[in-house]
Design an enzyme around this catalytic site. Structure first.
Site, PDB file in Angstrom:
ATOM      1  N   ASN A  15       0.868  -1.180   0.000  1.00 52.21           N
ATOM      2  CA  ASN A  15       0.000   0.000   0.000  1.00 52.21           C
ATOM      3  C   ASN A  15       0.908   1.234   0.000  1.00 52.21           C
ATOM      4  OD1 ASN A  15      -1.795   2.062   0.549  1.00 52.21           O
ATOM      5  ND2 ASN A  15      -2.195   1.439   2.663  1.00 52.21           N
ATOM      6  N   LYS A  17       0.059   4.275  -0.196  1.00 52.25           N
ATOM      7  CA  LYS A  17      -0.578   5.446   0.430  1.00 52.25           C
ATOM      8  C   LYS A  17      -0.413   6.682  -0.464  1.00 52.25           C
ATOM      9  CE  LYS A  17       0.420   3.320   4.856  1.00 52.25           C
ATOM     10  NZ  LYS A  17       0.243   3.439   6.271  1.00 52.25           N
ATOM     11  N   HIS A 101      -9.424   0.808   5.064  1.00 52.82           N
ATOM     12  CA  HIS A 101      -8.133   0.992   5.745  1.00 52.82           C
ATOM     13  C   HIS A 101      -8.334   1.907   6.955  1.00 52.82           C
ATOM     14  CE1 HIS A 101      -4.000   2.214   6.525  1.00 52.82           C
ATOM     15  NE2 HIS A 101      -3.625   1.156   5.830  1.00 52.82           N
ATOM     16  N   GLU A 103      -6.681   4.258   8.123  1.00 54.82           N
ATOM     17  CA  GLU A 103      -6.456   5.700   7.884  1.00 54.82           C
ATOM     18  C   GLU A 103      -7.699   6.341   7.270  1.00 54.82           C
ATOM     19  OE1 GLU A 103      -2.760   5.326   5.756  1.00 54.82           O
ATOM     20  OE2 GLU A 103      -1.752   4.747   7.613  1.00 54.82           O
ATOM     21  N   GLU A 173      -5.240  -5.475  10.586  1.00 57.43           N
ATOM     22  CA  GLU A 173      -4.270  -4.409  10.792  1.00 57.43           C
ATOM     23  C   GLU A 173      -4.550  -3.707  12.123  1.00 57.43           C
ATOM     24  OE1 GLU A 173      -2.350  -3.189   6.886  1.00 57.43           O
ATOM     25  OE2 GLU A 173      -4.084  -1.921   7.134  1.00 57.43           O
ATOM     26  N   GLY A 179       2.458   1.864  10.914  1.00 57.40           N
ATOM     27  CA  GLY A 179       3.388   2.980  10.788  1.00 57.40           C
ATOM     28  C   GLY A 179       4.065   3.366  12.091  1.00 57.40           C
ATOM     29  N   SER A 219       3.530  -2.509  10.391  1.00 58.10           N
ATOM     30  CA  SER A 219       4.997  -2.492  10.546  1.00 58.10           C
ATOM     31  C   SER A 219       5.662  -3.805  10.133  1.00 58.10           C
ATOM     32  CB  SER A 219       5.369  -2.096  11.972  1.00 58.10           C
ATOM     33  OG  SER A 219       4.880  -0.786  12.254  1.00 58.10           O
TER      34      SER A 219
HETATM   35  C1  PEP Z   1      -0.698  -0.134   6.016  1.00 55.16           C
HETATM   36  O1  PEP Z   1      -0.728   1.027   5.649  1.00 55.16           O
HETATM   37  O2  PEP Z   1      -1.599  -0.905   5.666  1.00 55.16           O
HETATM   38  C2  PEP Z   1       0.392  -0.565   6.876  1.00 55.16           C
HETATM   39  C3  PEP Z   1       0.337  -1.751   7.404  1.00 55.16           C
HETATM   40  O3  PEP Z   1       1.415   0.336   7.097  1.00 55.16           O
HETATM   41  P1  PEP Z   1       2.860   0.031   7.737  1.00 55.16           P
HETATM   42  O4  PEP Z   1       3.377  -1.240   7.086  1.00 55.16           O
HETATM   43  O5  PEP Z   1       3.698   1.212   7.375  1.00 55.16           O
HETATM   44  O6  PEP Z   1       2.671  -0.140   9.193  1.00 55.16           O
END
Ligand code: PEP
Length: 255
Positions: A15, A17, A101, A103, A173, A179, A219
């Site tokens: 992803n 973003k 997601h 976010e 997630e 992040g 992460s």
């Molecule tokens: C994501 O945006 O779905 C995600 C898991 O981000 P990150 O790997 O940066 O934690």
């Protein structure tokens, strides 16, 4: 060996973003193609911003990499300034779409109701939906993880139908791990993934539960992917930050 291995081909999804101009996205995708050319039995997906979909679609055609979008609108078309429909994504070359997601839930008012409408639109258009679910740190501390997941799954997936051509992908997630550099422990991940698979079984039956890929996101890095992928109910990863650099993402894909 995982009992389910033959049923569920691992999916490693990136992803991107709101990162990368079209030229940067093209260059990143071109480098990734070279780096993953030797990978077998792993499905790879990248989800660049909307403005880079066409240029990335062009460069990844005839490669092992599939294209995804990060969001969609549920209407077929209409006066919805700034939005993109499922058929537009298909015409841009997308096979997958990320829905719900955290976010988007956190910053753009995404609710289980809009997630549900988006899932419906994606399935109608033949896109593979990647439904994101997960609890916040406070919800985990308050021992609400499973009730939060139940609600997100029940309301998001209510009355939808899935079959061999309209498979579902779920991404667990935990919001507190996105992040932040904090990864959920293998025990926490396996516990939730098994819970989600049982939830799918209750809601849709055993066949779909066995066929549904449940990705972990939060992460994910080259140094933790091997351990995560060894868990019986982890069928892949949704990777944010670490998918932006082709050499790093390639290491994850080579778990
Ligand atoms: C994501 O945006 O779905 C995600 C898991 O981000 P990150 O790997 O940066 O934690």
């Amino acid at each position: 060996m995982k009992e389910s291995e033959n049923l569920r081909i691992p999916l490693i999804a990136g992803n991107w973003k709101m990162f990368k101009t079209a030229a940067e996205a093209r260059e990143t995708a071109a480098q990734l193609i070279q780096l993953v050319d030797d990978v077998k039995n792993v499905e790879i997906m990248i989800a660049p911003p909307f403005t880079s979909l066409s240029v990335v679609a062009e460069i990844i055609q005839n490669s092992r990499i599939g294209l995804g979008a990060q969001n969609l609108h549920w209407a077929k078309e209409g006066a919805f300034t700034g939005e993109i429909s499922a058929s537009m994504l298909v015409s841009a070359g997308c096979e997958y779409v990320i829905i719900g997601h955290s976010e988007r839930r956190q910053y753009f008012g995404e609710t289980d109701e809009t997630v549900h409408q988006k899932l419906h639109a994606a399935i109608q258009a033949g896109l593979i939906p990647i439904l994101c679910v997960g609890e916040t740190g406070t919800q985990r501390d308050e021992k609400k993880t499973f009730s939060v997941l139940d609600k997100q799954m029940e309301n998001g997936l209510e009355k939808l139908t899935f079959d061999a051509y309209h498979l579902l992908v779920v991404a667990y997630e935990p919001v507190w791990a996105i992040g932040t550099g904090k990864t959920a422990s293998p025990d926490q991940v396996q516990e939730v993934h098994l819970y989600l698979r049982r939830h799918i079984e209750k809601q849709f039956g055993e066949a779909l539960a066995k066929a549904t890929r449940i990705l972990y996101g939060g992460s994910v890095k080259p140094n933790n992917i091997t351990e995560l992928m060894a868990l019986p109910d982890v069928d892949g990863a949704l990777v944010g930050g670490a998918s932006l650099q082709p050499d790093v993402f390639s290491k994850i894909i080579h778990f």
